[in-house]
Design a protein around this motif. Structure first.
Motif, PDB file in Angstrom:
ATOM      1  N   LYS A 356       0.867  -1.198   0.000  1.00  7.09           N
ATOM      2  CA  LYS A 356       0.000   0.000   0.000  1.00  7.09           C
ATOM      3  C   LYS A 356       0.882   1.219   0.000  1.00  7.09           C
ATOM      4  O   LYS A 356       1.286   1.712   1.062  1.00  7.09           O
ATOM      5  CB  LYS A 356      -0.910   0.026   1.214  1.00  7.09           C
ATOM      6  N   GLN A 361      -2.747   4.421  -2.725  1.00  6.39           N
ATOM      7  CA  GLN A 361      -3.726   5.189  -1.966  1.00  6.39           C
ATOM      8  C   GLN A 361      -4.333   6.316  -2.827  1.00  6.39           C
ATOM      9  O   GLN A 361      -5.542   6.573  -2.787  1.00  6.39           O
ATOM     10  CB  GLN A 361      -3.054   5.799  -0.732  1.00  6.39           C
ATOM     11  N   SER A 362      -3.500   6.945  -3.588  1.00  7.19           N
ATOM     12  CA  SER A 362      -3.992   8.033  -4.444  1.00  7.19           C
ATOM     13  C   SER A 362      -4.973   7.505  -5.478  1.00  7.19           C
ATOM     14  O   SER A 362      -6.019   8.124  -5.746  1.00  7.19           O
ATOM     15  CB  SER A 362      -2.799   8.723  -5.119  1.00  7.19           C
ATOM     16  N   TYR A 364      -6.808   4.821  -5.165  1.00  8.09           N
ATOM     17  CA  TYR A 364      -8.037   4.444  -4.470  1.00  8.09           C
ATOM     18  C   TYR A 364      -8.903   5.665  -4.212  1.00  8.09           C
ATOM     19  O   TYR A 364     -10.110   5.667  -4.466  1.00  8.09           O
ATOM     20  CB  TYR A 364      -7.679   3.722  -3.171  1.00  8.09           C
ATOM     21  N   TYR A 365      -8.260   6.704  -3.699  1.00  5.45           N
ATOM     22  CA  TYR A 365      -9.024   7.937  -3.443  1.00  5.45           C
ATOM     23  C   TYR A 365      -9.565   8.541  -4.750  1.00  5.45           C
ATOM     24  O   TYR A 365     -10.666   9.094  -4.793  1.00  5.45           O
ATOM     25  CB  TYR A 365      -8.166   8.943  -2.698  1.00  5.45           C
ATOM     26  N   GLU A 366      -8.770   8.424  -5.788  1.00  6.69           N
ATOM     27  CA  GLU A 366      -9.244   8.939  -7.084  1.00  6.69           C
ATOM     28  C   GLU A 366     -10.483   8.177  -7.551  1.00  6.69           C
ATOM     29  O   GLU A 366     -11.457   8.779  -8.031  1.00  6.69           O
ATOM     30  CB  GLU A 366      -8.115   8.821  -8.113  1.00  6.69           C
ATOM     31  N   CYS A 367     -10.439   6.856  -7.404  1.00  7.94           N
ATOM     32  CA  CYS A 367     -11.620   6.052  -7.814  1.00  7.94           C
ATOM     33  C   CYS A 367     -12.845   6.400  -6.982  1.00  7.94           C
ATOM     34  O   CYS A 367     -13.965   6.544  -7.488  1.00  7.94           O
ATOM     35  CB  CYS A 367     -11.282   4.542  -7.676  1.00  7.94           C
ATOM     36  N   GLU A 368     -12.634   6.567  -5.655  1.00  6.13           N
ATOM     37  CA  GLU A 368     -13.766   6.943  -4.808  1.00  6.13           C
ATOM     38  C   GLU A 368     -14.295   8.336  -5.176  1.00  6.13           C
ATOM     39  O   GLU A 368     -15.516   8.577  -5.206  1.00  6.13           O
ATOM     40  CB  GLU A 368     -13.347   6.912  -3.343  1.00  6.13           C
ATOM     41  N   MET A 369     -13.364   9.218  -5.412  1.00  6.15           N
ATOM     42  CA  MET A 369     -13.786  10.583  -5.785  1.00  6.15           C
ATOM     43  C   MET A 369     -14.522  10.568  -7.116  1.00  6.15           C
ATOM     44  O   MET A 369     -15.545  11.249  -7.277  1.00  6.15           O
ATOM     45  CB  MET A 369     -12.558  11.476  -5.849  1.00  6.15           C
ATOM     46  N   HIS A 372     -17.946   9.081  -6.523  1.00  2.24           N
ATOM     47  CA  HIS A 372     -18.813  10.069  -5.877  1.00  2.24           C
ATOM     48  C   HIS A 372     -19.208  11.179  -6.856  1.00  2.24           C
ATOM     49  O   HIS A 372     -20.381  11.620  -6.908  1.00  2.24           O
ATOM     50  CB  HIS A 372     -18.093  10.657  -4.667  1.00  2.24           C
TER      51      HIS A 372
END
Length: 428
Positions: A356, A361-362, A364-369, A372
């Motif tokens: 990780k 992490q970036s 993952y956050y990009e996919c979540e963003m 959303h």
């Protein structure tokens, strides 16, 4: 009879014994006249002379008396004829005076009948105009306004004003009809009085002609005759007082009817003016309510048109917004695919490299963003689509309301007001 009175003459040559009575000719001889004495003769002559003198004296008296009676009767006949002629002339003058009075009253009645005929025509014209023009127009306006659509089919002040105007017209018609009945009754009474006057004038003219003919007769005319009947030669049974009362009654009756007709004319003038004034008031009030209602409808229509323009602009903006949202979603699909691809490839790392780290992490956050953001865009797209649908429905409703207002304006401003311009209240 003996031979002392009748002499029997025997037929010559025939014996008495053989002569029959039927064959004998009898001759009658008068008796001998008695003879008078001389004194009787003188007495008879003296008596004859005295009788003759008495008869002559009586004849002289009769001749004198006859001449006196003849002169007296001639004078009396002349005086009586003169008196009768004078009284006939006076009677002719009296009858002609009454006749002139009757003719004056008859002329007054004719003038009043002609004037009442004019007033009757005015009333009939007013009634026919109210029935054929004003009343029909008001009722037609009500029928036309029943053609309003939707919410505009409302019981407004215009409808109340039209109903009030119809009530005013019907009330005016009722008053005019009652006055017309009174006018017809007065005209009938005037005609009846004129008939009585005509009959009285006819009788008076006949009486004048009879008296004038009598006045022109002379004792030497050949057309004279002597009445030899048994009935009364003078059948007159009406006294002079009754005659004068009859003529005066006809004159008074005619004058009374003429006087009675004049207030009716004044009342007709007043009533016509009052009815026309009331109709004008109702007409102006109704027109005012029409104008106010037309103004309100125009304001409502203008407001709806403004809202329609704004809605149309909002629809255009919303359509553009939907296109942008769709484009944004389309753009986000590439970013999501890129992020997912990167994550997928980095998931293929081997051993300890599957760590990780910040890029992971970036990502993952990009996919979540991105997820959303896509959800937000999809939600906004749904809301925009719903809003566009509601805006389109609102636009259709506004267009329907504008069409309703246009229909109402056509009915009120074009149809009804054009009809009402033909309503004509004038002094009949």
């Amino acid at each position: 009879m003996g031979e002392a009175q009748f002499g029997v003459r025997h037929i010559i040559g025939a014996p008495i014994a053989t002569t029959r009575l039927a064959e004998q000719a009898l001759v009658c001889m008068p008796p001998r006249a008695a003879k008078f004495t001389l004194s009787e003769w003188k007495l008879s002559n003296d008596q004859r002379c005295r009788n003759t003198e008495d008869q002559q004296q009586l004849a002289d008296r009769i001749l004198g008396e006859s001449e006196r009676v003849r002169i007296e009767t001639a004078e009396r006949a002349h005086i009586m004829k003169s008196t009768t002629d004078r009284r006939l002339e006076e009677r002719i003058g009296d009858v002609e005076f009454n006749k002139n009075e009757l003719q004056i009253q008859r002329r007054e009645i004719c003038i009043e009948l002609e004037a009442l005929g004019v007033y009757k025509t005015r009333l009939q014209d007013c009634l026919s105009s109210l029935q054929a023009n004003a009343l029909n127009i008001c009722r037609k306006c009500l029928m036309l306004r029943d053609g309003r659509l939707g919410i505009d089919l409302v019981v407004d002040e215009v409808e109340h004003a039209l109903q009030q105007e119809i009530t005013t017209i019907l009330g005016g018609q009722s008053l005019l009809k009652r006055v017309l009945e009174q006018l017809n009754e007065q005209m009938r009474r005037l005609r009846s009085t004129r008939y009585l006057l005509d009959r009285d004038l006819q009788y008076k003219q006949a009486a004048i002609d009879v008296d004038k003919d009598n006045l022109s007769l002379k004792p030497t005319d050949l057309c004279l005759s002597v009445y030899e009947g048994y009935a009364n030669l003078d059948p007159a049974n009406i006294s002079a007082e009754e005659y004068n009362s009859y003529s005066a009654k006809n004159i008074q009756s005619a004058a009374r009817e003429v006087t009675s007709s004049r207030p009716i004319k004044m009342f007709v003038d007043t009533l016509l003016k009052q009815v026309i004034d009331d109709l004008w008031v109702a007409y102006k009030k109704c027109n005012h309510e029409f104008s106010e209602r037309i103004k309100e409808t125009k304001l409502a229509k203008a407001k709806l048109e403004d809202m329609h323009r704004e809605t149309s602009q909002k629809i255009s903006d919303m359509q553009d917004n939907i296109l942008l949202l769709q484009k944004a979603l389309s753009d986000k699909e590439g970013h999501i695919a890129l992020a997912h691809t990167r994550l997928g490839r980095r998931a293929n790392r081997i051993g300890a490299e599957l760590v990780k780290d910040p890029p992971g992490q970036s990502l993952y956050y990009e996919c979540e963003m991105l997820r959303h953001s896509t959800e937000q865009l999809q939600q906004m797209l749904q809301e925009a689509t719903s809003s566009l649908r509601y805006l389109l429905q609102t636009q259709i409703q506004l267009e329907e309301d504008i069409n309703v207002k246009m229909n109402t304006l056509k009915i009120d401003e074009v149809d009804c007001m054009t009809l009402r311009e033909t309503m004509d209240y004038h002094a009949y």
